[in-house]
Design an enzyme around this catalytic site. Structure first.
Site, PDB file in Angstrom:
ATOM      1  N   LYS A   1     -46.817  -2.396  16.664  1.00  0.00           N
ATOM      2  CA  LYS A   1     -47.229  -3.783  16.928  1.00  0.00           C
ATOM      3  C   LYS A   1     -48.200  -3.853  18.105  1.00  0.00           C
ATOM      4  CE  LYS A   1     -44.580  -5.937  13.834  1.00  0.00           C
ATOM      5  NZ  LYS A   1     -43.238  -6.515  13.862  1.00  0.00           N
TER       6      LYS A   1
ATOM      7  N   ARG B   1     -37.028  -1.225  12.485  1.00  0.00           N
ATOM      8  CA  ARG B   1     -37.929  -1.179  11.323  1.00  0.00           C
ATOM      9  C   ARG B   1     -39.173  -0.416  11.777  1.00  0.00           C
ATOM     10  NH1 ARG B   1     -42.109  -3.912   9.189  1.00  0.00           N
ATOM     11  NH2 ARG B   1     -42.136  -4.219   6.933  1.00  0.00           N
TER      12      ARG B   1
HETATM   13  N1  HH2 Z   1     -42.693  -6.948  10.843  1.00  0.00           N
HETATM   14  C1  HH2 Z   1     -43.546  -6.893   9.811  1.00  0.00           C
HETATM   15  C2  HH2 Z   1     -43.126  -7.144   8.502  1.00  0.00           C
HETATM   16  N2  HH2 Z   1     -41.843  -7.430   8.237  1.00  0.00           N
HETATM   17  N3  HH2 Z   1     -39.639  -7.770   8.991  1.00  0.00           N
HETATM   18  C3  HH2 Z   1     -38.756  -7.850   9.993  1.00  0.00           C
HETATM   19  N4  HH2 Z   1     -37.469  -8.149   9.742  1.00  0.00           N
HETATM   20  N5  HH2 Z   1     -39.133  -7.638  11.296  1.00  0.00           N
HETATM   21  C4  HH2 Z   1     -40.409  -7.340  11.639  1.00  0.00           C
HETATM   22  O1  HH2 Z   1     -40.701  -7.181  12.846  1.00  0.00           O
HETATM   23  C5  HH2 Z   1     -41.385  -7.262  10.585  1.00  0.00           C
HETATM   24  C6  HH2 Z   1     -40.946  -7.491   9.259  1.00  0.00           C
HETATM   25  C7  HH2 Z   1     -44.972  -6.543  10.087  1.00  0.00           C
HETATM   26  O2  HH2 Z   1     -45.175  -5.182  10.056  1.00  0.00           O
HETATM   27  P1  HH2 Z   1     -45.772  -4.367   8.810  1.00  0.00           P
HETATM   28  O3  HH2 Z   1     -44.870  -4.455   7.628  1.00  0.00           O
HETATM   29  O4  HH2 Z   1     -46.074  -2.979   9.267  1.00  0.00           O
HETATM   30  O5  HH2 Z   1     -47.150  -5.061   8.486  1.00  0.00           O
HETATM   31  P2  HH2 Z   1     -47.597  -6.156   7.420  1.00  0.00           P
HETATM   32  O6  HH2 Z   1     -46.780  -7.386   7.597  1.00  0.00           O
HETATM   33  O7  HH2 Z   1     -49.052  -6.358   7.741  1.00  0.00           O
HETATM   34  O8  HH2 Z   1     -47.380  -5.591   6.037  1.00  0.00           O
END
Ligand code: HH2
Length: 263
Positions: free
Chosen positions: A203, A239
């Site tokens: 992040k 995560r």
């Molecule tokens: N962060 C992301 C997506 N889903 N779910 C939970 N519970 N907590 C989080 O902090 C969280 C989440 C964002 O990260 P990422 O999946 O790597 O990216 P993107 O949303 O661009 O797919």
């Protein structure tokens, strides 16, 4: 440990890497081998500025991956009841809903009916606009009160409390400083009595802690450091993208807490 398997062209750190189902499957199996307890499959990016994805497109992205992972511990990162229903029929055990049951009114009953676990995450606003002007009276008190209210709501909807974990939603409608404060004060959310999940991996607020105010994606080393800090404040679920590095670091941190190496 939840390993992130984004089946999207536009996720903030790994968009496009796993759009082929066979690549997503390989990544997921490696994460499970590396010690993830669950792999979190998602077909809609929630990065700041991301546009919503239609139901058909989300199903087109995730169903072939879920089919390939049938029988393995899978979480579905979705806000849509129909995606959760299909995922449950393909063996998913957990729904990771970034709207905390404020999006699709049919989602709670799918989770209750299929006896799925649920992650309730805090988000201010919605992904397209959430970073425009985050505003809180007191970020820790506001996020804690929100999660307490959403937990009560989920239980009212027939989802047993024992199946629910809580997540402060790092990066979802918060400044970098507000994100760091939430981790520093994580004990306030832990005190609600449910397991707390954090998503700090890669992040931008973790990247910015290194001094570059415009950084967008944190290194895995910085992400691991942030996860260990969250662990010491009571987080029990993480995560992450680089599962092996996090498992090793957190296993070492836990051994120091206990004062003994695993038998
Ligand atoms: N962060 C992301 C997506 N889903 N779910 C939970 N519970 N907590 C989080 O902090 C969280 C989440 C964002 O990260 P990422 O999946 O790597 O990216 P993107 O949303 O661009 O797919």
């Amino acid at each position: 440990m939840l390993g992130v398997v984004n089946v999207t062209p536009d996720s903030f750190s790994d968009g496009g890497v796993n759009v082929r189902p066979e690549d997503a499957e390989t990544a997921a199996r490696r994460m499970l081998d590396d010690g993830a307890v669950v792999v979190d499959v998602g077909g809609e990016s929630t990065r700041p500025g991301a546009a919503p994805v239609s139901l058909d497109e989300e199903l087109r992205r995730v169903v072939p991956v879920l089919e390939r992972l049938h029988g393995l511990p899978v979480s579905i990162d979705t806000t849509k009841a129909e995606v959760a229903r299909r995922a449950a029929s393909l063996g998913a055990v957990l729904v990771n809903d970034v709207t905390a049951l404020r999006g699709d009114p049919a989602l709670a009953s799918v989770i209750a009916e299929h006896e799925l676990d649920l992650c309730l995450m805090h988000m201010q606003g919605e992904p397209r606009t959430m970073q425009a002007a985050p505003s809180y009276d007191d970020v820790v008190a506001d996020v804690t009160a929100f999660l307490e209210e959403r937990l009560a709501h989920a239980v009212e909807q027939g989802i047993p409390e024992e199946r629910i974990c809580l997540d402060p939603g790092i990066g979802f409608g918060k400044t970098a400083e507000q994100n760091l404060t939430l981790v520093r004060e994580l004990g306030r959310i832990v005190a609600l009595g449910r397991p707390v999940l954090v998503g700090l991996s890669r992040k931008s607020s973790v990247a910015r802690a290194l001094g570059d105010r415009n950084a967008r994606v944190a290194s895995d080393a910085a992400s691991v450091g942030a996860a260990v800090a969250a662990f010491h404040r009571g987080a029990s679920l993480f995560r992450v993208h680089d599962v092996r590095a996090h498992v090793e670091a957190l296993t070492a941190a836990a051994a120091i807490e206990r004062g003994t190496a695993p038998a």
